[in-house]
Design a protein around this motif. Sequence first.
Motif, PDB file in Angstrom:
ATOM      1  N   ASN A   5       1.054  -1.257   0.033  1.00 12.27           N
ATOM      2  CA  ASN A   5       0.241  -0.017   0.037  1.00 12.27           C
ATOM      3  C   ASN A   5       0.931   1.158   0.083  1.00 12.27           C
ATOM      4  O   ASN A   5       2.124   0.990  -0.009  1.00 12.27           O
ATOM      5  N   ARG A   6       0.175   2.573  -0.062  1.00  9.41           N
ATOM      6  CA  ARG A   6       0.891   3.666   0.208  1.00  9.41           C
ATOM      7  C   ARG A   6       1.744   3.836   1.133  1.00  9.41           C
ATOM      8  O   ARG A   6       3.041   4.536   1.064  1.00  9.41           O
ATOM      9  N   GLN A   7       1.779   3.097   2.208  1.00  8.83           N
ATOM     10  CA  GLN A   7       2.563   3.199   3.553  1.00  8.83           C
ATOM     11  C   GLN A   7       3.666   2.200   3.401  1.00  8.83           C
ATOM     12  O   GLN A   7       4.550   2.268   4.299  1.00  8.83           O
ATOM     13  N   GLY A   8       3.757   1.475   2.359  1.00  7.12           N
ATOM     14  CA  GLY A   8       4.777   0.374   2.266  1.00  7.12           C
ATOM     15  C   GLY A   8       4.425  -0.748   2.942  1.00  7.12           C
ATOM     16  O   GLY A   8       5.213  -1.775   3.159  1.00  7.12           O
ATOM     17  N   ASP A   9       3.227  -0.883   3.467  1.00  2.00           N
ATOM     18  CA  ASP A   9       2.948  -2.063   4.224  1.00  2.00           C
ATOM     19  C   ASP A   9       2.171  -3.184   3.078  1.00  2.00           C
ATOM     20  O   ASP A   9       1.663  -2.845   2.311  1.00  2.00           O
ATOM     21  N   ILE A  10       2.540  -4.411   3.510  1.00  2.00           N
ATOM     22  CA  ILE A  10       2.361  -5.542   2.564  1.00  2.00           C
ATOM     23  C   ILE A  10       0.712  -5.655   2.800  1.00  2.00           C
ATOM     24  O   ILE A  10      -0.070  -5.681   3.767  1.00  2.00           O
ATOM     25  N   THR A  11      -0.011  -6.039   1.323  1.00  2.00           N
ATOM     26  CA  THR A  11      -1.429  -6.021   1.330  1.00  2.00           C
ATOM     27  C   THR A  11      -1.579  -7.384   1.362  1.00  2.00           C
ATOM     28  O   THR A  11      -0.933  -8.355   1.068  1.00  2.00           O
ATOM     29  N   PRO A  12      -3.160  -7.973   1.219  1.00  2.00           N
ATOM     30  CA  PRO A  12      -3.359  -9.080   1.112  1.00  2.00           C
ATOM     31  C   PRO A  12      -3.146  -9.832  -0.095  1.00  2.00           C
ATOM     32  O   PRO A  12      -2.518 -10.968  -0.102  1.00  2.00           O
ATOM     33  N   MET A  13      -3.069  -8.926  -1.253  1.00  2.00           N
ATOM     34  CA  MET A  13      -2.419  -9.365  -2.524  1.00  2.00           C
ATOM     35  C   MET A  13      -1.047  -9.759  -2.259  1.00  2.00           C
ATOM     36  O   MET A  13      -0.339 -10.840  -2.743  1.00  2.00           O
ATOM     37  N   GLY A  14      -0.344  -9.053  -1.411  1.00  2.00           N
ATOM     38  CA  GLY A  14       1.216  -9.445  -1.290  1.00  2.00           C
ATOM     39  C   GLY A  14       1.447 -10.622  -0.625  1.00  2.00           C
ATOM     40  O   GLY A  14       2.239 -11.468  -0.856  1.00  2.00           O
ATOM     41  N   HIS A  15       0.564 -10.848   0.266  1.00  2.00           N
ATOM     42  CA  HIS A  15       0.521 -12.001   1.192  1.00  2.00           C
ATOM     43  C   HIS A  15       0.464 -13.328   0.420  1.00  2.00           C
ATOM     44  O   HIS A  15       1.185 -14.265   0.463  1.00  2.00           O
TER      45      HIS A  15
END
Length: 395
Positions: A5-15
């Motif tokens: 996301n914009r904050q650099g945190d991993i999203t459900p897609m990233g997981h």
Amino acid sequence: MGALNRQGDITPMGHCLAMLPLEPRLSQTILLSCLFRCGDPMITMAAASCFREPWIQHDTRRMSYQHKQLCGNKHSDHIAMLNAYNQWEAVAAEEDKEKEQRYCDRNSMSSMTLQMIHSAKNQLVNLVLKMGFPEECLAPVEINVDGRDRNLDIMTAMLAAGLYPNICIHHEKRKLWVSETQQALMHKSSVNCTNGNYIFPSPYFAYGEKIKTKVIAAKTTTMVSPLHLIMFGSSSVIAHGDFVMLDEWIPIDMPGQSASLICGLRKALESLLMRVTVDPQIAAYPSGLDSDILEAVYALSDPRAGKFYEDTKRTSDHYGGYTGPPPSRPLPSSRGAPPFRGGAPQFRGGRGGLPKRPGLPSRPGGDFGGGRGGRGWFKRGGIGGRGGFNRRGGY
């Protein structure tokens, strides 16, 4: 890709992407295929891309006629591999080792390679199920390589996403453009390799990797349509009057307004995929607007959509492109210039260069075989990254 996301945190897609031991784009293509209930064949093609081809060549590096027939009329190494695997799997399911080996010997295939693909496929299927995707999305799919098959059409379109940015344009015989200035050859082991003046229904191909020996060659190719590239195989679409430019070097004869509508559909599909990674059960029974989005993508994935193939002229020279004088500068820099149409080309590049491809930007000349080929998406000899597959197992 929506992994952060914009904050650099991993999203459900990233997981979800992190769980699959594949290149991220190919992993995302597998998730996307679950929306269209083509997860099983797409996983098969993804697993096969991680190993060498199962074909056993005799006295030549070129594919035999028998092997080329496996892709039917789809002009795809990936579909040929899928068809070969499906046929072998049906024989291997009978649990008769001697019959299985006779089948492989008769069809010049490596039983060991097919078993490794099978083992890798099973591991990928289990990982996708652990994400929460319903089993309906991973059910076996029958394919028809010789006729119309909308499942193969959508899988071909999604390969443009999984293999991006490995996109090339066929020029003539084995000659390809892999970028605005770089030339290459169709690899001899491809079903699309030809020394004749064969004119493909579409000049655009997605490929697995580039290999450099004496020349640069594109290996494991699949023919895609212009609409496939706009929906899945491009990162930028810029309108120039009644044609559009993809990634600043691939021209498509299409009004900018039509291209913008397809780009809007692409955004809607990406949004749907993001929601599916949060709640995978949506993929089982999409309804309402979600179902309409999928049906629209199905319709545009048909190779005949947009009538790009309807007026194909099967000659030794062109696809029905430009015949006039050469442009004063390459098309990517000719902002607002009209697309080129007409008959056969009338000019060529410099010494050693390829003839100019009708309808494409003018190319500088140069000795064939250029510089070092870029790294493809696939790694041969095994699956790298995030632990890879356990090759033990199979039948």
